[in-house]
Design a protein around this motif. Sequence first.
Motif, PDB file in Angstrom:
ATOM      1  N   GLU A 143       0.836  -1.201   0.000  1.00 45.53           N
ATOM      2  CA  GLU A 143       0.000   0.000   0.000  1.00 45.53           C
ATOM      3  C   GLU A 143       0.873   1.255   0.000  1.00 45.53           C
ATOM      4  O   GLU A 143       0.586   2.221  -0.724  1.00 45.53           O
ATOM      5  N   GLU A 144       1.928   1.236   0.776  1.00 47.08           N
ATOM      6  CA  GLU A 144       2.832   2.382   0.863  1.00 47.08           C
ATOM      7  C   GLU A 144       3.473   2.700  -0.474  1.00 47.08           C
ATOM      8  O   GLU A 144       3.607   3.864  -0.862  1.00 47.08           O
ATOM      9  N   LEU A 145       3.869   1.682  -1.199  1.00 44.51           N
ATOM     10  CA  LEU A 145       4.543   1.918  -2.472  1.00 44.51           C
ATOM     11  C   LEU A 145       3.584   1.952  -3.659  1.00 44.51           C
ATOM     12  O   LEU A 145       3.998   2.091  -4.806  1.00 44.51           O
ATOM     13  N   ASN A 146       2.296   1.807  -3.360  1.00 47.57           N
ATOM     14  CA  ASN A 146       1.262   1.856  -4.402  1.00 47.57           C
ATOM     15  C   ASN A 146       1.448   0.748  -5.442  1.00 47.57           C
ATOM     16  O   ASN A 146       1.332   0.970  -6.652  1.00 47.57           O
ATOM     17  N   ALA A 147       1.736  -0.449  -4.959  1.00 41.97           N
ATOM     18  CA  ALA A 147       1.860  -1.603  -5.847  1.00 41.97           C
ATOM     19  C   ALA A 147       0.510  -1.949  -6.448  1.00 41.97           C
ATOM     20  O   ALA A 147      -0.523  -1.899  -5.776  1.00 41.97           O
ATOM     21  N   GLU A 148       0.523  -2.319  -7.701  1.00 36.41           N
ATOM     22  CA  GLU A 148      -0.728  -2.622  -8.394  1.00 36.41           C
ATOM     23  C   GLU A 148      -1.331  -3.955  -7.963  1.00 36.41           C
ATOM     24  O   GLU A 148      -2.553  -4.128  -7.967  1.00 36.41           O
ATOM     25  N   ILE A 149      -0.476  -4.933  -7.605  1.00 33.67           N
ATOM     26  CA  ILE A 149      -0.945  -6.274  -7.236  1.00 33.67           C
ATOM     27  C   ILE A 149      -0.169  -6.749  -6.015  1.00 33.67           C
ATOM     28  O   ILE A 149       1.032  -6.510  -5.887  1.00 33.67           O
ATOM     29  N   LEU A 150      -0.860  -7.460  -5.136  1.00 34.53           N
ATOM     30  CA  LEU A 150      -0.230  -8.177  -4.026  1.00 34.53           C
ATOM     31  C   LEU A 150      -0.611  -9.643  -4.135  1.00 34.53           C
ATOM     32  O   LEU A 150      -1.788  -9.989  -4.228  1.00 34.53           O
ATOM     33  N   CYS A 151       0.387 -10.500  -4.115  1.00 33.25           N
ATOM     34  CA  CYS A 151       0.172 -11.948  -4.080  1.00 33.25           C
ATOM     35  C   CYS A 151       0.218 -12.384  -2.623  1.00 33.25           C
ATOM     36  O   CYS A 151       1.198 -12.123  -1.922  1.00 33.25           O
TER      37      CYS A 151
END
Length: 333
Positions: A143-151
């Motif tokens: 969330e902090e790095l604004n990642a598009e996907i989390l596995c």
Amino acid sequence: MKIKNVLLIVVTSFCFSCNGQTKKINGVSFVASRDSISKKHINPVLNAQSNFVALMPYSFIRNVENPKVEFNTNREWFGETKNGLLQYAKEFKNVAVKVMVKPHMWLRRGGFTGDLKPATEENWILLENSYKDYILTYAKAAEELNAEILCIGTELGEFVKNRPQFWQRLIKDIRAIYKGKLTYAANWDEYKRISFWGELDYIGIDAYFPLSDNKTPTVQDFEQGWLPHKKEIIKVQKQFHKPVLFTEFGYRSIDFNGKKPWEANRVRGAINLEAQVNGLQAIHNQFWKEDWFAGGFVWKWFHAHDRVGGENNNRFTPQNKPAEKLLSKLYQQ
């Protein structure tokens, strides 16, 4: 005039939908290293026409008899830690490459993570609590790095099968922290058993399906081998109405690479660059044209591009091999 406006809106919406369907995730699994990275490490990824990277913070279990998940320690390489993840992601984000955060777990004394199955309820609780801490730490980082996907996990078959309520609760806890898309990386022989695909955004598969017993499978051999597996993948996709993402895919540059594509420990074997190229071409032919297919992440890509791979290398990486040139061409399409 009103009719024309309505038609224009419909046509525009249709075209936008089509563009959304055809824009694939053309990803590489970017291996965590001892070092921080810079633009020189990223340029080869851009040259491969990749628009996504999977970044992989690691954890480990020292002893399966005491299955506590340990992570973000000073015994890990920089790229395997939270600070490493954030630094890598920042560099990729600076050049508009998107990010999937994909935590991996190692069993220190060997063994396959998919077989991890504590013998007592006490140890199940230990595993669950420590794994939750691990994943929520990286959900916050994503969330902090604004990642598009989390596995939310990688190849944890027995854990997923035996503790379904834990995974349902974990997904809710992650959603409270992280606002991006979620997937789980199911092993190729596991994905049909996953009960929570409906709670995620992608059906994630590590796509090491057995496809051919031939020494040098042709593109046609590989594609023929894909047909029964593709049929089963489509069944699951239709059941849950979620796009399919190959969270890992790839082939070693070795003889008989389509027989047991998941084998990574068997270092010995005759180099076969043609077999690797044929495998990548076939998987692209079979899946990248499908609307229900989101794309995938090739396994695997190292940061020190000039020192890895090459035509004397029989491992998975496509770097400095004919497979890299092909991958760039396919991803550019």
